[in-house]
Design a protein around this motif. Structure first.
Motif, PDB file in Angstrom:
ATOM      1  N   THR A  43       0.611  -1.995   0.056  1.00 26.09           N
ATOM      2  CA  THR A  43      -0.045  -0.006  -0.355  1.00 26.09           C
ATOM      3  C   THR A  43       1.087   1.140   0.331  1.00 26.09           C
ATOM      4  O   THR A  43       2.011   0.765   0.302  1.00 26.09           O
ATOM      5  CB  THR A  43      -0.821  -0.217   0.779  1.00 26.09           C
ATOM      6  N   GLU A  44       0.046   2.845  -0.335  1.00 30.30           N
ATOM      7  CA  GLU A  44       1.119   3.608  -0.015  1.00 30.30           C
ATOM      8  C   GLU A  44       1.406   3.851   0.756  1.00 30.30           C
ATOM      9  O   GLU A  44       2.640   4.331   0.970  1.00 30.30           O
ATOM     10  CB  GLU A  44       0.234   4.811  -0.861  1.00 30.30           C
ATOM     11  N   GLN A  45       0.709   3.288   1.812  1.00 29.41           N
ATOM     12  CA  GLN A  45       1.504   3.458   3.313  1.00 29.41           C
ATOM     13  C   GLN A  45       2.583   2.832   4.009  1.00 29.41           C
ATOM     14  O   GLN A  45       3.211   3.418   4.670  1.00 29.41           O
ATOM     15  CB  GLN A  45       0.278   3.585   3.971  1.00 29.41           C
ATOM     16  N   ALA A  46       2.404   1.767   3.565  1.00 26.70           N
ATOM     17  CA  ALA A  46       3.354   0.987   3.608  1.00 26.70           C
ATOM     18  C   ALA A  46       4.968   1.716   2.773  1.00 26.70           C
ATOM     19  O   ALA A  46       6.218   1.009   2.976  1.00 26.70           O
ATOM     20  CB  ALA A  46       3.014  -1.074   3.356  1.00 26.70           C
ATOM     21  N   ILE A  47       4.599   1.753   1.570  1.00 24.77           N
ATOM     22  CA  ILE A  47       5.585   1.948   0.888  1.00 24.77           C
ATOM     23  C   ILE A  47       6.147   3.179   1.196  1.00 24.77           C
ATOM     24  O   ILE A  47       7.780   3.731   1.696  1.00 24.77           O
ATOM     25  CB  ILE A  47       5.599   2.329  -0.923  1.00 24.77           C
ATOM     26  N   MET A  48       5.502   4.485   2.286  1.00 29.05           N
ATOM     27  CA  MET A  48       5.817   5.154   2.805  1.00 29.05           C
ATOM     28  C   MET A  48       6.505   5.231   4.099  1.00 29.05           C
ATOM     29  O   MET A  48       7.863   5.740   4.296  1.00 29.05           O
ATOM     30  CB  MET A  48       5.134   6.089   3.000  1.00 29.05           C
ATOM     31  N   THR A  49       6.122   4.239   4.718  1.00 26.97           N
ATOM     32  CA  THR A  49       6.787   3.528   5.316  1.00 26.97           C
ATOM     33  C   THR A  49       8.378   3.143   5.582  1.00 26.97           C
ATOM     34  O   THR A  49       9.433   3.318   6.366  1.00 26.97           O
ATOM     35  CB  THR A  49       5.981   2.078   6.501  1.00 26.97           C
ATOM     36  N   ALA A  50       7.972   2.324   4.316  1.00 33.04           N
ATOM     37  CA  ALA A  50       9.180   1.572   4.401  1.00 33.04           C
ATOM     38  C   ALA A  50      10.434   2.487   4.037  1.00 33.04           C
ATOM     39  O   ALA A  50      11.936   1.385   3.974  1.00 33.04           O
ATOM     40  CB  ALA A  50       9.566   0.473   3.614  1.00 33.04           C
ATOM     41  N   THR A  51      10.848   3.434   2.843  1.00 31.50           N
ATOM     42  CA  THR A  51      10.905   4.142   2.285  1.00 31.50           C
ATOM     43  C   THR A  51      11.645   5.509   2.962  1.00 31.50           C
ATOM     44  O   THR A  51      12.294   6.033   2.699  1.00 31.50           O
ATOM     45  CB  THR A  51      11.144   4.919   0.819  1.00 31.50           C
ATOM     46  N   GLY A  52      10.046   6.130   3.416  1.00 33.49           N
ATOM     47  CA  GLY A  52      10.616   7.330   4.095  1.00 33.49           C
ATOM     48  C   GLY A  52      10.319   8.569   3.219  1.00 33.49           C
ATOM     49  O   GLY A  52      10.570   9.160   3.332  1.00 33.49           O
ATOM     50  N   VAL A  53       9.608   8.235   2.228  1.00 32.04           N
ATOM     51  CA  VAL A  53       9.672   9.604   1.348  1.00 32.04           C
ATOM     52  C   VAL A  53       7.839   9.932   1.427  1.00 32.04           C
ATOM     53  O   VAL A  53       7.057   8.654   2.549  1.00 32.04           O
ATOM     54  CB  VAL A  53       9.582   9.054  -0.072  1.00 32.04           C
ATOM     55  N   SER A  54       7.505  10.618   0.921  1.00 36.99           N
ATOM     56  CA  SER A  54       6.124  11.871   0.858  1.00 36.99           C
ATOM     57  C   SER A  54       4.741  10.781   0.247  1.00 36.99           C
ATOM     58  O   SER A  54       5.102  10.446  -0.511  1.00 36.99           O
ATOM     59  CB  SER A  54       5.697  12.765   0.856  1.00 36.99           C
ATOM     60  N   ARG A  55       3.543  10.884   0.462  1.00 36.73           N
ATOM     61  CA  ARG A  55       2.612  10.263  -0.116  1.00 36.73           C
ATOM     62  C   ARG A  55       2.833  10.868  -1.658  1.00 36.73           C
ATOM     63  O   ARG A  55       2.320   9.585  -2.508  1.00 36.73           O
ATOM     64  CB  ARG A  55       0.912  10.358   1.080  1.00 36.73           C
ATOM     65  N   THR A  56       2.518  12.042  -1.645  1.00 35.95           N
ATOM     66  CA  THR A  56       2.812  12.894  -2.935  1.00 35.95           C
ATOM     67  C   THR A  56       3.781  12.117  -3.778  1.00 35.95           C
ATOM     68  O   THR A  56       3.602  11.991  -5.180  1.00 35.95           O
ATOM     69  CB  THR A  56       3.183  13.980  -2.855  1.00 35.95           C
TER      70      THR A  56
END
Length: 246
Positions: A43-56
């Motif tokens: 999910t977008e949230q999982a990618i954000m958490t794993a990579t440290g980048v923003s939702r945008t």
């Protein structure tokens, strides 16, 4: 999402073009088979958490992958690797060139293509090709004399060289660049003094006229040398700019 799913991502270092970094990482994992056809992406949230980048950034990266046909989205289910994720076309879009390093990579690619094209153009050009090249060169001269960037005119001149090869594949390949091959935001003419702008315009004119003259005179070795010199000098100027702004 399970920890094993998180393992497909590595924390991305903060850089000027985060979207490109994330898109490149996902593309590499798809092409290597780490992310398999039909597999659901985190999910977008999982990618954000794993990579440290923003939702945008995540959404822009996924949009880039969709545009390349590497992933598909299903309403309410998320994003999935395409069943046939092999890219069907190659393109360079403005967002790909948000750093000088990316511009330098494009110049490397152009050098390989245009070096050969200039030689073939010198051997095969017709009078119609020369007339077209002269017209494009005159337009570039005018744009530079008026203090403009000349990006569109520069693109048109270089494309006319590829047309002169009498091999339509060269022109079709070059069309993937469009006039973003040297993005306007990196020309930095607005940072130059009046004298510096004049020297820049004179240098650009000399380099392009040398390419044209060699092709016009059917001098294959000179045409190859002229295009390599022009693109190498362009790369050197971007490297200087990169080092100055590092």
């Amino acid at each position: 999402m399970a920890d094993k799913d998180n393992a497909v991502f590595n924390t991305i270092q903060q850089a000027p073009n985060l979207r490109s970094n994330l898109a490149d990482m996902l593309t590499a994992q798809i092409e290597s088979g780490d992310l398999k056809p039909g597999q659901r992406l985190p999910t977008e949230q999982a990618i954000m958490t794993a990579t440290g980048v923003s939702r945008t950034i995540v959404r822009e990266a996924l949009a880039a992958l969709r545009a390349k046909g590497l992933i598909t989205t299903r309403q309410g289910l998320g994003a999935f690797v395409s069943n046939d994720p092999t890219p069907r076309s190659f393109s360079i879009i403005p967002n790909d060139l948000q750093s000088i390093d990316e511009v330098l990579r494009v110049l490397e690619l152009r050098m390989g293509v245009e070096y050969e094209a200039a030689g073939l153009a010198a051997l095969r050009r017709t009078q119609e090709d020369i007339d077209r090249m002269q017209d494009r060169l005159d337009a570039l001269d005018k744009a530079l004399e008026q203090g403009g960037y000349g990006a569109q005119e520069d693109y048109a001149f270089h494309r006319s060289i590829l047309v002169a090869t009498q091999n339509s594949y060269y022109g079709r390949l070059f069309d993937t660049f469009g006039n973003i091959m040297v993005p306007r935001q990196w020309a930095r003419l607005d940072k130059m003094t009046s004298a510096e702008r004049k020297r820049h315009a004179a240098r650009m004119r000399r380099e392009h006229h040398a390419i044209f003259a060699a092709i016009r005179d059917r001098d294959e070795p000179a045409a190859r040398r002229a295009i390599r010199s022009h693109l190498s000098k362009s790369a050197a100027r971007f490297e200087e700019l990169r080092d100055a702004t590092a």
